[in-house]
Motif scaffolding. Structure first.
Motif, PDB file in Angstrom:
ATOM      1  N   GLN A 150       0.932  -1.213   0.019  1.00  0.00           N
ATOM      2  CA  GLN A 150       0.134   0.110  -0.003  1.00  0.00           C
ATOM      3  C   GLN A 150       0.936   1.248  -0.122  1.00  0.00           C
ATOM      4  O   GLN A 150       0.359   2.239  -0.640  1.00  0.00           O
ATOM      5  N   LYS A 151       1.894   1.356   0.654  1.00  0.00           N
ATOM      6  CA  LYS A 151       2.820   2.486   0.757  1.00  0.00           C
ATOM      7  C   LYS A 151       3.225   2.752  -0.646  1.00  0.00           C
ATOM      8  O   LYS A 151       3.404   3.954  -0.962  1.00  0.00           O
ATOM      9  N   GLN A 202       0.841   4.364  -2.886  1.00  0.00           N
ATOM     10  CA  GLN A 202       0.833   5.779  -2.379  1.00  0.00           C
ATOM     11  C   GLN A 202       1.669   6.702  -2.998  1.00  0.00           C
ATOM     12  O   GLN A 202       1.450   7.760  -3.485  1.00  0.00           O
ATOM     13  N   GLU A 203       3.052   6.025  -2.917  1.00  0.00           N
ATOM     14  CA  GLU A 203       4.122   6.682  -3.720  1.00  0.00           C
ATOM     15  C   GLU A 203       3.779   6.750  -5.237  1.00  0.00           C
ATOM     16  O   GLU A 203       4.071   7.884  -5.966  1.00  0.00           O
ATOM     17  N   ASP A 214      -4.419   5.703  -4.236  1.00  0.00           N
ATOM     18  CA  ASP A 214      -3.713   4.532  -4.605  1.00  0.00           C
ATOM     19  C   ASP A 214      -4.357   3.556  -5.253  1.00  0.00           C
ATOM     20  O   ASP A 214      -4.193   2.442  -6.002  1.00  0.00           O
TER      21      ASP A 214
END
Length: 272
Positions: free
Chosen positions: A54-55, A58-59, A78
């Motif tokens: 997930q991170k 998001q990036e 995302d």
């Protein structure tokens, strides 16, 4: 408004001129899609062609919004980026199969094909060649003498084992192709969240094991309590039976004493 002459009134002309600019909030332009593929591809290669978490998504969304997110409706989350990549993967597999089936006669005109082919082309399973068919030769039978054939009556050609094998093989091949398509669709669906589900399944399995251990201890405790209660019940019944027999014997002794006293008093009266 239409005044009957085929022209539009000036009041509505500006609003109609703006209609082609309207689009869905989740529509992707070609430039935004190129930016998305580049941002996702960089992290995809950094993870050794592994699934993004997930991170990472998001990036990717931040990278797309930094270039194409000046308008609020054009900003992406995302989840939207992940869904767009999944859609592009499915489209790429269709294009890849079409190009492969043409044996080089066709080339894809899809603008994202080349970049996706460089990123996931090696991960896309190639179409498996059909296995060679080994036909069994029927055993040779000794020749049977036959009479001369009639020129007017011809027997219908019997269905040979070879024709039966061909029919059965066609049915099996069609069923295998259908199963292969279903498996490819399922693998494409579970590719993105396969690693995430493994940890969840592992935690669920550990929780089930712990629950089983607790349940086993509770059942063992209940079994011991039932045994203790049964022993106490049997001891209580035994003590109660002993008391009942003792009371019965005491009552019989008392009755015998009373009867004996009455007989003695009667005998005394008769003597007087």
């Amino acid at each position: 408004m239409n005044d009957g002459t085929g022209t539009h009134s000036p009041a509505t002309a500006p609003s109609r001129a703006l209609q082609p600019l309207a689009c869905r909030e989740d529509c992707w332009t070609e430039d935004a899609t190129h930016t998305l593929i580049e941002a996702w591809g960089d992290r995809y290669l950094e993870l050794n062609r592994g699934n993004l978490r997930q991170k990472h998504w998001q990036e990717v969304a931040d990278a797309v919004n930094a270039i194409h997110g000046q308008i609020k409706k054009a900003r992406r989350t995302d989840v939207q980026c992940k869904n767009r990549i999944d859609t592009l993967k499915k489209k790429y597999k269709i294009e890849k199969a079409r190009v492969s089936d043409s044996n080089g006669a066709l080339t894809s005109q899809w603008p994202f094909y080349e970049r996706l082919d460089a990123l996931i082309g090696s991960n896309t399973p190639a179409k498996k060649p059909s296995p060679p068919v080994y036909r069994k030769t029927p055993p040779m039978l000794p020749p049977v003498p036959v009479g001369p054939r009639s020129a007017t009556h011809k027997r219908p050609a019997p269905v040979t084992a070879d024709e039966t094998f061909r029919r059965n093989f066609s049915i099996v091949a069609a069923a295998a192709a259908a199963v292969e398509e279903v498996e490819e669709a399922e693998s494409a669906r579970s590719e993105s969240d396969g690693n995430g589900n493994r940890e969840g399944v592992k935690e669920l399995a550990q929780a089930i094991v712990k629950f089983g251990e607790i349940y086993e201890r509770v059942e063992e405790s209940k079994r011991k309590q039932m045994i203790d209660l049964e022993v106490k019940r049997m001891q209580f019944a035994k003590d109660l039976e002993i008391q009942r027999m003792q009371l019965f014997m005491d009552t019989q002794v008392q009755l015998e004493k009373i009867k004996h006293a009455k007989r003695s008093s009667r005998n005394g009266e008769m003597l007087f």
